[in-house]
Design an enzyme around this catalytic site. Structure first.
Site, mmCIF file in Angstrom:
data_model
loop_
_atom_site.group_PDB
_atom_site.id
_atom_site.type_symbol
_atom_site.label_atom_id
_atom_site.label_comp_id
_atom_site.label_asym_id
_atom_site.label_seq_id
_atom_site.Cartn_x
_atom_site.Cartn_y
_atom_site.Cartn_z
ATOM 1 N N ASP A 29 -11.344 3.075 3.764
ATOM 2 C CA ASP A 29 -11.760 1.670 3.647
ATOM 3 C C ASP A 29 -13.285 1.560 3.665
ATOM 4 O O ASP A 29 -13.834 0.484 3.467
ATOM 5 C CB ASP A 29 -11.193 0.874 4.836
ATOM 6 C CG ASP A 29 -10.228 -0.208 4.388
ATOM 7 O OD1 ASP A 29 -10.135 -0.429 3.167
ATOM 8 O OD2 ASP A 29 -9.586 -0.823 5.255
ATOM 9 N N LYS A 44 0.843 -1.204 0.000
ATOM 10 C CA LYS A 44 0.000 0.000 0.000
ATOM 11 C C LYS A 44 0.876 1.252 0.000
ATOM 12 O O LYS A 44 0.624 2.202 -0.743
ATOM 13 C CB LYS A 44 -0.940 -0.004 1.216
ATOM 14 C CG LYS A 44 -2.101 -0.959 1.018
ATOM 15 C CD LYS A 44 -2.889 -1.234 2.286
ATOM 16 C CE LYS A 44 -3.910 -2.343 2.001
ATOM 17 N NZ LYS A 44 -4.589 -2.845 3.178
ATOM 18 N N GLN A 74 -4.939 -1.222 9.230
ATOM 19 C CA GLN A 74 -4.740 -2.554 8.668
ATOM 20 C C GLN A 74 -5.357 -3.607 9.584
ATOM 21 O O GLN A 74 -5.036 -3.667 10.769
ATOM 22 C CB GLN A 74 -3.228 -2.813 8.469
ATOM 23 C CG GLN A 74 -2.905 -4.127 7.800
ATOM 24 C CD GLN A 74 -3.443 -4.226 6.366
ATOM 25 O OE1 GLN A 74 -3.305 -3.294 5.577
ATOM 26 N NE2 GLN A 74 -4.083 -5.328 6.046
#
Ligand code: NAD
Length: 295
Positions: free
Chosen positions: A117, A50, A94
């Site tokens: 997200d 990422k 994460q």
């Protein structure tokens, strides 16, 4: 007739190129903060990818790492600091977090405007209500792949999503609904899954069970977007070796489907590409910039 293979790697590259072009014409490069808690090996690889792809797209990447024994307070405090930092456009926590931490509570701390997200209740609620917001990355990747296979207009297509998780199944169903598909959500309690799947013009297994979808469950010509990622033994590669497969029996389904995503190289690469896209969208919304065309 063999199915057309939907090349997720190439399509993700295309999306990333669009992000790079968009970033180049924005007044300032957007910033994505990635938060990693603990030392989960797979998470470390995901975070590295990422960070690298964020920078390759011309954006700024901030990496914050807390030890595996970090407290809930420390994790939430770090998120609050990033919420308050005017330079930060997107925050990605994460997952999974170490088991002693409360994942849902930590996610809820993220400012919905920076929730790239799309997992906060605010963004999930917006998606359910059909209002604009930040949407989860893997499901948005599925819609992009379906459009590349079948054309931009998915209206009236019957989409069957297998799986009802908060991360994938439910948001995927809502995103296909927003495209005016007729949507069925199948799950572990669905009776006669095969008959339900055979109705699908777009079949999206998101379960985590290798071989769940077999060729006889696929409507001839359908688009099969396989979200599942499963590691299975691969003795043909040598003793103790493994390989990744999706939820579909690939060769059996490819003989019937019109379009199919491989695993790996299908949905997987789209997830980070959509994360980068969400970061640009978050930056534009927060800073009052027009969203560059073609994003
Ligand atoms: P999850 O375990 O949270 O959800 C699985 C869902 O499958 C559940 O809703 C359950 O009802 C359903 N299910 C279980 N057994 C079933 C059965 N026999 N028949 C029908 N439905 C059944 O998993 P998740 O987080 O939604 O992930 C699903 C899969 O997608 C996993 O393999 C995961 O690794 C993969 N995944 C891939 C990406 C990507 O980038 N490609 C991203 C996220 C998840």
């Amino acid at each position: 007739m063999a199915a057309n293979i939907i090349d997720g790697k190439a399509i993700a590259e295309d999306v990333r190129a669009g992000v790079e072009r968009a970033v180049s014409i924005l007044p300032k490069a957007p910033t994505l903060a990635v938060v990693l808690v603990g030392d989960n090996a797979a998470s470390q690889v995901y975070v590295r990818n990422k960070v690298r792809q964020t920078e390759e797209a011309g954006m700024v990447s901030i990496r914050r790492h807390l030890p595996a024994d970090a407290t809930q307070f420390e994790v939430e405090n770090l998120i609050s600091d990033l919420n308050a930092d005017p330079d930060v456009d997107g925050i990605l926590l994460q997952l999974p977090l170490p088991r002693h931490l409360h994942e849902a509570a930590a996610i809820e701390k993220i400012d919905p405007a920076k929730d790239v997200d799309g997992l906060t209740e605010t963004n999930a609620g917006r998606l359910a209500l059909g209002k604009p917001g930040l949407v989860p990355c893997t499901p948005s990747g599925c819609v992009i792949l379906a459009k590349r296979a079948l054309g931009e207009n998915l209206s009236g297509k019957h989409c069957v999503v297998i799986g009802r998780s908060i991360l994938v199944g439910k948001p995927a169903a809502l995103l296909f609904l927003a495209e005016n598909c007729t949507v069925t959500i199948a799950h572990s309690r669905t009776t006669d899954l095969a008959a339900v799947c055979r109705q699908a013009d777009i079949l999206v297994p998101a379960v985590g069970r290798p071989g769940l979808v077999t060729g006889d469950m696929v409507k001839p010509g359908a688009a099969l977007i396989d979200v599942g990622i499963n590691r299975v033994p691969a003795p043909e590669k040598g003793k103790g070796k493994t390989r990744l497969v999706g939820d579909a029996d690939y060769s059996g389904c490819a003989a019937v489907a019109g379009h199919i995503t491989p695993v790996p190289g299908g949905v997987g690469p789209m997830t980070i590409a959509c994360l980068l896209r969400n970061t640009v969208l978050a930056a534009c919304a927060r800073r009052g910039w027009d969203v560059p065309e073609g994003l």
